[in-house]
Design a protein around this motif. Sequence first.
Motif, PDB file in Angstrom:
ATOM      1  N   HIS A  32      -7.392  -0.467   7.002  1.00 46.19           N
ATOM      2  CA  HIS A  32      -6.890   0.837   7.223  1.00 46.19           C
ATOM      3  C   HIS A  32      -5.273   1.020   7.070  1.00 46.19           C
ATOM      4  O   HIS A  32      -4.928   2.089   6.584  1.00 46.19           O
ATOM      5  N   ALA A  33      -4.757   0.032   7.736  1.00 47.07           N
ATOM      6  CA  ALA A  33      -3.313  -0.179   7.471  1.00 47.07           C
ATOM      7  C   ALA A  33      -2.882  -0.323   6.268  1.00 47.07           C
ATOM      8  O   ALA A  33      -1.800   0.312   5.928  1.00 47.07           O
ATOM      9  N   ALA A  34      -3.586  -1.197   5.331  1.00 48.97           N
ATOM     10  CA  ALA A  34      -3.141  -1.099   3.839  1.00 48.97           C
ATOM     11  C   ALA A  34      -3.345   0.210   3.020  1.00 48.97           C
ATOM     12  O   ALA A  34      -2.534   0.569   2.284  1.00 48.97           O
ATOM     13  N   ARG A  35      -4.443   1.012   3.496  1.00 46.09           N
ATOM     14  CA  ARG A  35      -4.682   2.296   2.904  1.00 46.09           C
ATOM     15  C   ARG A  35      -3.379   3.006   3.018  1.00 46.09           C
ATOM     16  O   ARG A  35      -2.737   3.781   2.305  1.00 46.09           O
ATOM     17  N   GLU A  36      -2.963   3.043   4.442  1.00 47.54           N
ATOM     18  CA  GLU A  36      -1.874   4.061   4.782  1.00 47.54           C
ATOM     19  C   GLU A  36      -0.449   3.603   4.169  1.00 47.54           C
ATOM     20  O   GLU A  36       0.248   4.460   3.879  1.00 47.54           O
ATOM     21  N   ARG A  37      -0.403   2.247   3.845  1.00 47.29           N
ATOM     22  CA  ARG A  37       0.697   1.530   3.224  1.00 47.29           C
ATOM     23  C   ARG A  37       0.635   2.056   1.736  1.00 47.29           C
ATOM     24  O   ARG A  37       1.675   2.537   1.279  1.00 47.29           O
ATOM     25  N   PHE A  38      -0.355   2.132   1.179  1.00 47.08           N
ATOM     26  CA  PHE A  38      -0.600   2.504  -0.160  1.00 47.08           C
ATOM     27  C   PHE A  38      -0.337   4.067  -0.326  1.00 47.08           C
ATOM     28  O   PHE A  38       0.401   4.325  -1.357  1.00 47.08           O
ATOM     29  N   GLU A  39      -0.744   4.792   0.491  1.00 49.54           N
ATOM     30  CA  GLU A  39      -0.644   6.281   0.557  1.00 49.54           C
ATOM     31  C   GLU A  39       0.941   6.511   0.561  1.00 49.54           C
ATOM     32  O   GLU A  39       1.416   7.434  -0.304  1.00 49.54           O
ATOM     33  N   LYS A  40       1.547   5.726   1.612  1.00 49.88           N
ATOM     34  CA  LYS A  40       3.024   6.043   1.677  1.00 49.88           C
ATOM     35  C   LYS A  40       3.866   5.721   0.381  1.00 49.88           C
ATOM     36  O   LYS A  40       4.666   6.460  -0.075  1.00 49.88           O
ATOM     37  N   ASP A  74       6.845  -8.726   1.608  1.00 56.83           N
ATOM     38  CA  ASP A  74       6.142  -7.953   2.493  1.00 56.83           C
ATOM     39  C   ASP A  74       5.148  -6.810   1.830  1.00 56.83           C
ATOM     40  O   ASP A  74       5.848  -5.869   1.182  1.00 56.83           O
ATOM     41  N   ASP A  75       4.002  -6.780   2.230  1.00 55.53           N
ATOM     42  CA  ASP A  75       3.035  -5.602   1.948  1.00 55.53           C
ATOM     43  C   ASP A  75       3.140  -5.346   0.362  1.00 55.53           C
ATOM     44  O   ASP A  75       2.810  -4.071   0.016  1.00 55.53           O
ATOM     45  N   VAL A  76       2.970  -6.369  -0.681  1.00 58.85           N
ATOM     46  CA  VAL A  76       3.165  -5.992  -1.821  1.00 58.85           C
ATOM     47  C   VAL A  76       1.366  -5.985  -2.388  1.00 58.85           C
ATOM     48  O   VAL A  76       1.059  -5.014  -3.095  1.00 58.85           O
ATOM     49  N   LEU A  77       0.730  -6.794  -1.663  1.00 55.49           N
ATOM     50  CA  LEU A  77      -0.666  -6.811  -1.902  1.00 55.49           C
ATOM     51  C   LEU A  77      -1.263  -6.676  -0.896  1.00 55.49           C
ATOM     52  O   LEU A  77      -0.914  -6.958   0.402  1.00 55.49           O
ATOM     53  N   VAL A  79      -6.092  -6.073   0.380  1.00 54.23           N
ATOM     54  CA  VAL A  79      -7.293  -6.221  -0.137  1.00 54.23           C
ATOM     55  C   VAL A  79      -7.909  -4.856   0.380  1.00 54.23           C
ATOM     56  O   VAL A  79      -8.074  -4.436   1.824  1.00 54.23           O
ATOM     57  N   ILE A  80      -8.393  -4.009  -0.330  1.00 57.79           N
ATOM     58  CA  ILE A  80      -9.063  -2.760  -0.074  1.00 57.79           C
ATOM     59  C   ILE A  80     -10.479  -2.611  -0.857  1.00 57.79           C
ATOM     60  O   ILE A  80     -10.350  -2.952  -1.794  1.00 57.79           O
ATOM     61  N   ASP A  81     -11.414  -2.157   0.013  1.00 56.08           N
ATOM     62  CA  ASP A  81     -12.732  -2.016  -0.534  1.00 56.08           C
ATOM     63  C   ASP A  81     -13.109  -3.393  -1.003  1.00 56.08           C
ATOM     64  O   ASP A  81     -13.739  -3.449  -2.365  1.00 56.08           O
ATOM     65  N   GLY A  82     -12.818  -4.577  -0.789  1.00 55.18           N
ATOM     66  CA  GLY A  82     -13.257  -5.927  -1.018  1.00 55.18           C
ATOM     67  C   GLY A  82     -12.517  -6.424  -2.303  1.00 55.18           C
ATOM     68  O   GLY A  82     -12.964  -7.251  -2.843  1.00 55.18           O
ATOM     69  N   LYS A  83     -11.477  -5.753  -2.777  1.00 52.26           N
ATOM     70  CA  LYS A  83     -10.602  -6.306  -3.927  1.00 52.26           C
ATOM     71  C   LYS A  83      -9.232  -5.933  -3.740  1.00 52.26           C
ATOM     72  O   LYS A  83      -8.827  -5.378  -2.772  1.00 52.26           O
ATOM     73  N   ALA A  84      -8.415  -7.160  -4.159  1.00 58.71           N
ATOM     74  CA  ALA A  84      -6.934  -7.193  -4.080  1.00 58.71           C
ATOM     75  C   ALA A  84      -6.524  -5.960  -4.813  1.00 58.71           C
ATOM     76  O   ALA A  84      -6.879  -5.621  -5.878  1.00 58.71           O
ATOM     77  N   VAL A  85      -5.253  -5.224  -4.324  1.00 58.14           N
ATOM     78  CA  VAL A  85      -4.623  -4.269  -4.885  1.00 58.14           C
ATOM     79  C   VAL A  85      -3.313  -4.345  -4.851  1.00 58.14           C
ATOM     80  O   VAL A  85      -2.756  -4.929  -3.904  1.00 58.14           O
ATOM     81  N   LEU A  86      -2.667  -3.795  -5.949  1.00 57.14           N
ATOM     82  CA  LEU A  86      -1.171  -3.864  -5.696  1.00 57.14           C
ATOM     83  C   LEU A  86      -0.629  -2.562  -5.149  1.00 57.14           C
ATOM     84  O   LEU A  86      -0.713  -1.534  -5.644  1.00 57.14           O
ATOM     85  N   VAL A  87      -0.419  -2.683  -3.903  1.00 58.91           N
ATOM     86  CA  VAL A  87      -0.151  -1.503  -2.934  1.00 58.91           C
ATOM     87  C   VAL A  87       1.341  -1.204  -3.141  1.00 58.91           C
ATOM     88  O   VAL A  87       1.532  -0.248  -3.130  1.00 58.91           O
ATOM     89  N   HIS A  88       2.343  -2.030  -3.215  1.00 64.42           N
ATOM     90  CA  HIS A  88       3.749  -1.503  -3.353  1.00 64.42           C
ATOM     91  C   HIS A  88       4.476  -2.322  -4.591  1.00 64.42           C
ATOM     92  O   HIS A  88       5.298  -3.230  -4.383  1.00 64.42           O
ATOM     93  N   GLY A  89       4.035  -1.942  -5.796  1.00 63.66           N
ATOM     94  CA  GLY A  89       4.341  -2.504  -6.935  1.00 63.66           C
ATOM     95  C   GLY A  89       5.931  -2.690  -7.051  1.00 63.66           C
ATOM     96  O   GLY A  89       6.513  -3.671  -7.654  1.00 63.66           O
ATOM     97  N   SER A  90       6.661  -1.663  -6.825  1.00 61.76           N
ATOM     98  CA  SER A  90       7.950  -1.585  -7.174  1.00 61.76           C
ATOM     99  C   SER A  90       8.789  -2.875  -6.204  1.00 61.76           C
ATOM    100  O   SER A  90       9.922  -3.178  -6.441  1.00 61.76           O
ATOM    101  N   LYS A  91       8.105  -3.361  -5.309  1.00 59.24           N
ATOM    102  CA  LYS A  91       8.716  -4.392  -4.327  1.00 59.24           C
ATOM    103  C   LYS A  91       8.492  -5.831  -5.135  1.00 59.24           C
ATOM    104  O   LYS A  91       8.963  -6.828  -4.694  1.00 59.24           O
ATOM    105  N   CYS A  92       7.422  -5.768  -6.047  1.00 57.87           N
ATOM    106  CA  CYS A  92       6.945  -7.147  -6.563  1.00 57.87           C
ATOM    107  C   CYS A  92       8.244  -7.441  -7.642  1.00 57.87           C
ATOM    108  O   CYS A  92       8.830  -6.813  -8.528  1.00 57.87           O
ATOM    109  N   VAL A  93       8.600  -8.814  -7.540  1.00 61.59           N
ATOM    110  CA  VAL A  93       9.719  -9.291  -8.223  1.00 61.59           C
ATOM    111  C   VAL A  93       9.107 -10.493  -9.391  1.00 61.59           C
ATOM    112  O   VAL A  93       9.918 -11.232  -9.825  1.00 61.59           O
ATOM    113  N   GLY A  94       8.013 -10.681  -9.105  1.00 63.37           N
ATOM    114  CA  GLY A  94       7.392 -11.727 -10.103  1.00 63.37           C
ATOM    115  C   GLY A  94       7.341 -12.922  -9.306  1.00 63.37           C
ATOM    116  O   GLY A  94       7.350 -13.875 -10.524  1.00 63.37           O
ATOM    117  N   HIS A  95       7.134 -13.341  -8.249  1.00 60.33           N
ATOM    118  CA  HIS A  95       7.273 -14.750  -7.649  1.00 60.33           C
ATOM    119  C   HIS A  95       5.692 -15.247  -8.487  1.00 60.33           C
ATOM    120  O   HIS A  95       5.947 -16.766  -8.906  1.00 60.33           O
TER     121      HIS A  95
END
Length: 436
Positions: A32-40, A74-77, A79-95
């Motif tokens: 639920h928290a991940a969904r909220e972060r994704f919507e934000k 923090d909070d880049v990825l 798990v939503i509906d049983g699958k990994a999701v890129l939640v905050h893509g703009s924070k990803c720097v490619g580690h």
Amino acid sequence: MAEDTLITIMVAAIIIPAVVVPYVRGHRRREHAARERFEKAKIAGLHAAVSMHPHINVLSCIGCGGCVDACPEDDVLAVIDGKAVLVHGSKCVGHGLCAEACPVGAITMMMAGPGRSADLPVLNEQLETSVPNMFIAGELGGLGLIRNAINQGKKTIEVIAGRPRVKSNDAYDVAIVGAGPAGLAAGLAAKAKNLRFVLLEQGDAGGGTILQYPRRKIVMTSPVDLPIWGKLKLTETSKENLLEIWQQIMAKARLTVNGGEKVTSIKNEGELFQLTTPKQQYRAAHVVLCLGRRGTPRKLGVPGEDLSKVTYRLIDAESYQDCDVLVVGGGDSAVEAAMGLALQGTNRVTLSYRKSEFSRLKTRNVERLDEYVKKKAITLLFNSEVKLILHKEVQIALPDGVKTLPNDYVFIFAGGEMPFEFLKSVGIRFQERVIN
């Protein structure tokens, strides 16, 4: 025997719910928290990746969450509906640690946002472009991360040092363009190799590209060796601290950076390149371009704009809490940044625009911005112009006079110039990779 079986069943009936029910409830809370972060993130326009990022094969993903745990941001990825999701893509720097942690190989690292094409310069294994003796180091070549930039900056100089030295007395062995991590590492390596070099930076000689970093927190997953300085280990730091460290490194190495010299053209003159800046011309046998993919932001040209609290892009809105923030601009990027900062609930956000009304916003941004203004989550200043930026204040000219506002951070979205056309004008060929 039947009695033992009954006891076992009774114990299991007690233990299993005691373990499973809290786990399921915890999993639901996290989802639920991940969904909220994704919507934000979607509201703030920060969910899509802008550079290297994980591409998740949902058919292969088993939803184990290993990638989420492995990511140092923090909070880049999630798990939503049983699958990994890129939640905050703009924070990803490619580690890339998420791809390494995936037990089923469902993650691959790709450039640009899902479904978009990413133009990348054609480079060989030595990071040399289609123009002989011209190299690219850093994120412009397709890899993010400070560590990668440093290693690539060093690698280009190692290649150049193995080639014949320039014979002309008025030419350099190498001209390095850009004083971010890749450029500074290349400059240190060139100094260590006793090459004749010049390091050109369009911005401040003391900070250069680092001043434009769009995030407060900077993560390095592993240490890296810098020529002359030694091992640099920053597991987590701030832009301000990184800037201070770079200045210490430059002072120790006596590394000279020619600030305020934007390279406007590069011409191939036989065995040498001629680089032109607003101040003068340089001739060099090799060129290393360390420009970054963000391009050249258009600046306001006001006193105080060189302070480290000023930046030209927003990535991690969540890291700004209880701050007085000024966002400058009238486009979607400015409005989305203001909404993302206001969404945190504790920031005092002011949006400044020099015209009397917005003329090119997406309809959804107009509607959402109206809601934020009505709720007084964002203060909107039309016909306003920033005049002065101080450490804890900003001065803004309004029709009824100059107003002083408390301020911790300034975000400027006044457009800019991407480097791709410049590179193509130099003769560098690009490849296009389409991400499905």
